[in-house]
Design a protein around this motif. Structure first.
Motif, PDB file in Angstrom:
ATOM      1  N   LYS A   6       9.097  37.861 -18.016  1.00 59.10           N
ATOM      2  CA  LYS A   6       9.264  39.165 -18.677  1.00 59.10           C
ATOM      3  C   LYS A   6       9.484  40.286 -17.657  1.00 59.10           C
ATOM      4  O   LYS A   6       8.867  41.356 -17.728  1.00 59.10           O
ATOM      5  CB  LYS A   6       8.056  39.488 -19.559  1.00 59.10           C
ATOM      6  CG  LYS A   6       7.733  38.413 -20.585  1.00 59.10           C
ATOM      7  CD  LYS A   6       8.740  38.393 -21.719  1.00 59.10           C
ATOM      8  CE  LYS A   6       8.313  37.448 -22.819  1.00 59.10           C
ATOM      9  NZ  LYS A   6       9.189  37.480 -24.004  1.00 59.10           N
ATOM     10  N   ASN A   7      10.375  40.046 -16.701  1.00 56.50           N
ATOM     11  CA  ASN A   7      10.630  41.012 -15.635  1.00 56.50           C
ATOM     12  C   ASN A   7      12.126  41.193 -15.426  1.00 56.50           C
ATOM     13  O   ASN A   7      12.952  40.494 -16.021  1.00 56.50           O
ATOM     14  CB  ASN A   7       9.957  40.556 -14.334  1.00 56.50           C
ATOM     15  CG  ASN A   7      10.216  39.082 -14.032  1.00 56.50           C
ATOM     16  OD1 ASN A   7      11.327  38.602 -14.173  1.00 56.50           O
ATOM     17  ND2 ASN A   7       9.178  38.361 -13.620  1.00 56.50           N
ATOM     18  N   ILE A   8      12.470  42.154 -14.574  1.00 62.25           N
ATOM     19  CA  ILE A   8      13.868  42.444 -14.280  1.00 62.25           C
ATOM     20  C   ILE A   8      14.243  41.829 -12.936  1.00 62.25           C
ATOM     21  O   ILE A   8      13.528  41.997 -11.940  1.00 62.25           O
ATOM     22  CB  ILE A   8      14.130  43.967 -14.231  1.00 62.25           C
ATOM     23  CG1 ILE A   8      13.595  44.643 -15.509  1.00 62.25           C
ATOM     24  CG2 ILE A   8      15.622  44.246 -14.045  1.00 62.25           C
ATOM     25  CD1 ILE A   8      14.194  44.142 -16.792  1.00 62.25           C
ATOM     26  N   ALA A  31      14.195  37.490  -6.777  1.00 63.10           N
ATOM     27  CA  ALA A  31      12.816  37.700  -7.222  1.00 63.10           C
ATOM     28  C   ALA A  31      12.772  38.963  -8.085  1.00 63.10           C
ATOM     29  O   ALA A  31      13.683  39.811  -8.019  1.00 63.10           O
ATOM     30  CB  ALA A  31      11.900  37.845  -6.007  1.00 63.10           C
ATOM     31  N   PRO A  32      11.737  39.133  -8.890  1.00 58.44           N
ATOM     32  CA  PRO A  32      11.650  40.330  -9.743  1.00 58.44           C
ATOM     33  C   PRO A  32      11.657  41.619  -8.930  1.00 58.44           C
ATOM     34  O   PRO A  32      11.065  41.677  -7.850  1.00 58.44           O
ATOM     35  CB  PRO A  32      10.315  40.150 -10.465  1.00 58.44           C
ATOM     36  CG  PRO A  32      10.045  38.683 -10.428  1.00 58.44           C
ATOM     37  CD  PRO A  32      10.612  38.202  -9.131  1.00 58.44           C
ATOM     38  N   ILE A  33      12.319  42.645  -9.463  1.00 59.82           N
ATOM     39  CA  ILE A  33      12.288  43.971  -8.834  1.00 59.82           C
ATOM     40  C   ILE A  33      11.296  44.883  -9.534  1.00 59.82           C
ATOM     41  O   ILE A  33      11.052  45.996  -9.081  1.00 59.82           O
ATOM     42  CB  ILE A  33      13.688  44.615  -8.801  1.00 59.82           C
ATOM     43  CG1 ILE A  33      14.185  44.931 -10.215  1.00 59.82           C
ATOM     44  CG2 ILE A  33      14.677  43.726  -8.070  1.00 59.82           C
ATOM     45  CD1 ILE A  33      15.457  45.778 -10.248  1.00 59.82           C
ATOM     46  N   THR A  34      10.745  44.421 -10.657  1.00 60.92           N
ATOM     47  CA  THR A  34       9.719  45.182 -11.371  1.00 60.92           C
ATOM     48  C   THR A  34       8.352  44.577 -11.091  1.00 60.92           C
ATOM     49  O   THR A  34       8.242  43.475 -10.541  1.00 60.92           O
ATOM     50  CB  THR A  34      10.004  45.189 -12.880  1.00 60.92           C
ATOM     51  OG1 THR A  34      10.259  43.840 -13.326  1.00 60.92           O
ATOM     52  CG2 THR A  34      11.211  46.048 -13.187  1.00 60.92           C
ATOM     53  N   GLY A  35       7.298  45.278 -11.477  1.00 61.99           N
ATOM     54  CA  GLY A  35       5.944  44.924 -11.091  1.00 61.99           C
ATOM     55  C   GLY A  35       5.190  44.065 -12.075  1.00 61.99           C
ATOM     56  O   GLY A  35       5.788  43.349 -12.895  1.00 61.99           O
TER      57      GLY A  35
END
Length: 311
Positions: A216-218, A235-239
């Motif tokens: 569930k990330n960007i 890899a995800p850029i959001t936290g």
């Protein structure tokens, strides 16, 4: 001498005023609640602080689709200065919505585009977006769809029955469309893609919709061509929160990605100068209460001024 000093003073101040007055503004198309009341617009002069237009009332009421919704509105301005918009018309439908406008105030008749009508078991068409390609003088419309059983490697890894991939069509006139093709399939559940061009590279921001184990990330995928060849995601850029609906603006030399922290009922953002290293700036952006995700885009100040006149 005194007249010369006055003339110089006026010249300097006029020049300073012209430099401080922006030629363009940022607009943000979005929906509220379930999208039942239609298109909302906000504006910003700096790309960080956003204010609702039209007292946060809808500019266009949805009238097509099974559920008559206007979720995920994506607006771009074509080379002919016409604004083109696509949106999600229903949670479960085999097409998307389309309308156009010269001023974002008066809109064409809404059109249902049955982009997945050829797939009898297709469940949905979510979060469509548009990208113009100058080389071919055509538009690519792309969205997420689940076709049960089509991609068994990720079946059951998403929410309930959904197992999405990204699809696309192209068009030059929004009347005739190419055959539907797969745009992005890297073996996982994906929705909410948006694409920018950085020099000769196409950069896709997408939501990894995997629920088991939860993502569930960007993330980002890159390609040298618009309509295919995108690599495996970064890899995800959001936290450490669930994010969806990314949209991108370039503010001076900084790329800003806005997104919906939908479980927290607020908007967030990350920024980067190189599209590689990202910093969370969610505490530096503000949006109208209840904003759900949409699209950030630039317009001439004359367009914004006309919108500001509407009460």
């Amino acid at each position: 001498m005194k007249n010369l000093q006055i003339a110089l003073f006026l010249l300097i101040n006029v020049a300073a005023l012209s430099q401080s007055t922006p030629k363009e503004a940022y607009l943000f198309s979005y929906f509220k609640d379930n999208g039942q009341d239609g298109l909302h617009l906000a504006y910003s002069l700096d790309g960080y602080s956003w204010k609702a237009l039209n007292n946060d009332k809808s500019w266009l009421t949805p009238v097509i689709g099974n559920a008559k919704l206007m979720r995920d509105p994506c607006v771009i301005q074509g080379p002919d200065k016409t604004f083109h918009m696509v949106w999600t018309v229903s949670w479960n439908d085999k097409g998307i919505g389309y309308a156009s406008s010269k001023d974002l105030i008066h809109w064409s008749e809404q059109q249902f585009v049955p982009v997945m009508a050829h797939e009898p078991t297709a469940l949905n068409c979510w979060a469509p977006e548009i990208k113009y390609e100058a080389a071919t003088k055509s538009y690519m419309i792309y969205w997420a769809t689940t076709i049960p059983g089509r991609f068994p490697q990720s079946e059951g890894a998403g929410d309930e029955k959904y197992n999405h991939r990204m699809y696309y069509v192209t068009t030059k006139d929004f009347k005739t469309f190419s055959d539907t093709k797969v745009l992005y399939d890297k073996g996982f559940n994906v929705i909410d893609a948006t694409i920018i061009q950085d020099k000769k590279e196409y950069v896709m921001f997408l939501k990894d919709e995997t629920k088991t184990p939860p993502q569930k990330n960007i993330r980002i995928a890159r390609s040298n061509t618009l309509t295919g060849g995108y690599a495996a995601p970064t890899a995800p850029i959001t936290g450490d929160y669930w994010a969806e609906g990314p949209t991108v603006a370039k503010i001076d030399t900084v790329w800003v990605v806005y997104f919906d922290k939908y479980t927290k009922h607020t908007m967030g953002a990350v920024q980067s100068t190189d599209l590689v290293n990202w910093t969370d700036i969610s505490d530096k952006v503000s949006f109208p209460q209840g904003t759900r995700h949409g699209t950030a885009f630039r317009v001439p100040m004359a367009v914004l001024n006309k919108l500001l006149e509407v009460r």
